[in-house]
Scaffold this active site. Structure first.
Site, short mmCIF file in Angstrom:
data_model
loop_
_atom_site.label_atom_id
_atom_site.label_comp_id
_atom_site.label_asym_id
_atom_site.label_seq_id
_atom_site.Cartn_x
_atom_site.Cartn_y
_atom_site.Cartn_z
CG ASN A 151 -9.62 28.61 -9.75
OD1 ASN A 151 -8.93 29.40 -9.12
ND2 ASN A 151 -10.38 27.72 -9.17
CD GLN A 179 -8.15 27.62 -14.57
OE1 GLN A 179 -8.49 27.91 -15.73
NE2 GLN A 179 -8.61 26.55 -13.94
CB SER A 199 -3.19 20.94 -14.74
OG SER A 199 -3.04 20.18 -13.58
CG HIS A 201 -7.07 18.55 -16.75
ND1 HIS A 201 -8.30 19.00 -16.31
CD2 HIS A 201 -6.25 18.63 -15.68
CE1 HIS A 201 -8.22 19.31 -15.03
NE2 HIS A 201 -6.99 19.10 -14.62
CB THR A 237 7.38 3.64 -14.53
OG1 THR A 237 8.26 2.76 -13.84
CG2 THR A 237 7.46 3.39 -16.02
CB CYS A 328 -11.52 21.13 -6.61
SG CYS A 328 -10.56 20.96 -8.09
#
Ligand code: PLP
Length: 388
Positions: A151, A179, A199, A201, A237, A328
Site C-alpha cells: 500500500n 491494493q 476491501s 472502498h 444480518t 491507518c
C-alpha cells in the site's frame, strides 16, 4: 471532498456513479435476506449477483466468497482461525511490509497462543524474496501471510513462488490483495493461495464492506457466530447496500481493467516526466523496475525536505491531498513508515517520503498541476530553510 487534487487513492477511492446508483436502489430493498418470505428477486438476488461479480474479479467460485466488514476483518479472521487451531508453538510467517491488519493481529494472536511470529524483511526495493520466506519457516509452520501489492510503495510480491513454498511446508497461505484488486490481474488459481482479502472502498466501492475468499471454506472456523449467515461462517444480518455497491465496483473493475492499466501507466510516466522537466530531484522508494509495481502508486523522496512540510503546503496552497504513508498509521505514534524503514532507507529518505496515488478520475492536467505544485513547494521550503 472533491476529486480534483486528490492523490490518495490508496487510502480510499471515490464512489463510482454506477456504484452509487446500485446502492440507492438497494436501499429500497428493506427485507431481511434470511427471512423465509424473502423475495428471490430482492435482497437475495442482490447478494448472489454481487458474490458472482466479486468471484469473477478474482477467478473464484461464488461459494468461495464470504462478505465481511472489510479486509481488516478478513485478515483477522484467517489469522485467528488458523492460529487458534494450530499446535502449540507453531510458527506464523509474514513480512515487515504488511498492513497492520496483519501485523497487529498476528502479534496479538501469536502472543495469546504462544506461537512464534517470524517477520521477513524485504529487500531495499520493498520486495519480499521467496527464499527469505522459506528461510523463516520453522519445521512446523502453520500459516504464511504475504500481501500481493504494498500500500505504500506499490511493490508487487512474488506470490506464486511463495505459494509453492507454503504448499511444500503444508502451511495455509493467505494473501492480502487489497491494493491489487482493480489495478492488477488477480486470479486466485494462478496465485495459488488458500485465502485472499479485499476491501470494497479501494476500488470505488463503499467503505465497511469487504470479502474473504476461501479456497476451501471448511478449513476456517467462524470468527463471528450468531444467526448462521454466510453459510454459518460469518453471522450477522447482511450489509445489503454495501454488498450491492461492492458487487458493482467489482464488475466495473473487471470490465475496465485493461483500459485502467493503460491510463494509470500513462499518468505515472507523465508525472515522472513532468518532475524531471521541473528539475525536481527525487528517489523512488520501491522497485525502480516499474514493471514490479502497481502503476497508480509512487512513493518519492525529495531530499532535504520534510515530507510533512511539503504535504501541508500542497494541501493549504494548492488544495492537493497526498499522503505520508498508510492512512491507518496516522492514528499511531510511529515516527516513520514501518514499510520504508524495513527497506533499510536512510533517515533523509524516510523523512522526505511522500506517497502519491491516483486512479481512474485523475487526468493528465491534474498530474501537471501536481508536478508544478511540488516543484513550487520544494523551491519555497528550500529557500525558507536556506534563509534560517
Ligand atoms: N490491507 C491493506 C494492504 C490495506 O491497504 C488496507 C487499508 O488501507 C487494509 C488491509 C485494511 O482495509 P480496511 O481498512 O478497509 O479494512
Amino acid at each position: 471532498m472533491k476529486n480534483r487534487g486528490y492523490f490518495d487513492y490508496n487510502a480510499t477511492t471515490p464512489l463510482s456513479e454506477s456504484v452509487r446508483r446500485a446502492m440507492f436502489s438497494a436501499m429500497e430493498t428493506f427485507e431481511n435476506p434470511s427471512a423465509a418470505y424473502a423475495d428471490p428477486e430482492g435482497a437475495k438476488r442482490i447478494m448472489s449477483q454481487a458474490r458472482l461479480d466479486i468471484a469473477d474479479l478474482i477467478g473464484a467460485k461464488p461459494e468461495q466468497i464470504f462478505f465481511t466488514s472489510g479486509a481488516t476483518e478478513s485478515n483477522n479472521w484467517v489469522l485467528r482461525s488458523i492460529l487458534e487451531e494450530s499446535p502449540e508453538a507453531s510458527c506464523f510467517v509474514t513480512s515487515a511490509i504488511e498492513h497492520d491488519a496483519t501485523l497487529a493481529a498476528g502479534k496479538m494472536i501469536c502472543d495469546q497462543y504462544g506461537h512464534d511470529m517470524r517477520i521477513v524483511q524485504p529487500d531495499t526495493t520493498g520486495i519480499v524474496s521467496p527464499s527469505s520466506v522459506e528461510g523463516a519457516c520453522a519445521s512446523q509452520v502453520s500459516l504464511i501471510s504475504i500481501m500481493l501489492a504494498n500500500n505504500e510503495t506499490g511493490a508487487i510480491q512474488p506470490i506464486q513462488q511463495i505459494a509453492a513454498i507454503a504448499l511444500s511446508k503444508r502451511a495455509f497461505f493467505h494473501v492480502d490483495a487489497v491494493q491489487a484488486a482493480g489495478k492488477l490481474e488477480v486470479d486466485v488459481e494462478e496465485l495459488g493461495c488458500d485465502s485472499l482479502s479485499l476491501s470494497g472502498h479501494k476500488f470505488h466501492g463503499p467503505k465497511g464492506i469487504g470479502v474473504l475468499y476461501l479456497k476451501d471454506p471448511s478449513r476456517l472456523a467462524p470468527m463471528i457466530v450468531g444467526g448462521g449467515q454466510e453459510n454459518g461462517l460469518r453471522a450477522g444480518t447482511e450489509n445489503i447496500v454495501g454488498i450491492a455497491g461492492m458487487g458493482v465496483a467489482a464488475a466495473d473493475a473487471k470490465f475496465n481493467l485493461s483500459i485502467h492499466l493503460k491510463h494509470i501507466k500513462e499518468l505515472r510516466a507523465a508525472l515522472l516526466l513532468a518532475l524531471s522537466r521541473y528539475d525536481v530531484a527525487y528517489s523512488i522508494n520501491g522497485p525502480t523496475d516499474l514493471q514490479k509495481t502497481v502503476a497508480s502508486t509512487l512513493n518519492l523522496s525529495f531530499h532535504g525536505v520534510r515530507a510533512e512540510a511539503l504535504a501541508a503546503r500542497l494541501n493549504l496552497c494548492n488544495g492537493i491531498s497526498v499522503s505520508l504513508g498508510s492512512a491507518c498509521s496516522t492514528n499511531k505514534d510511529r515516527r516513520h513508515s514501518h514499510v520504508l524503514q524495513s527497506m533499510g532507507l536512510c533517515e533523509d529518505r524516510l523523512v522526505s517520503a511522500l506517497r502519491i496515488s491516483f486512479g481512474k478520475d485523475t487526468n493528465l492536467s491534474d498530474i501537471e498541476i501536481l508536478a508544478a505544485a511540488i516543484s513550487d513547494g520544494l523551491r519555497v521550503i528550500q529557500s525558507l530553510a536556506a534563509a534560517e
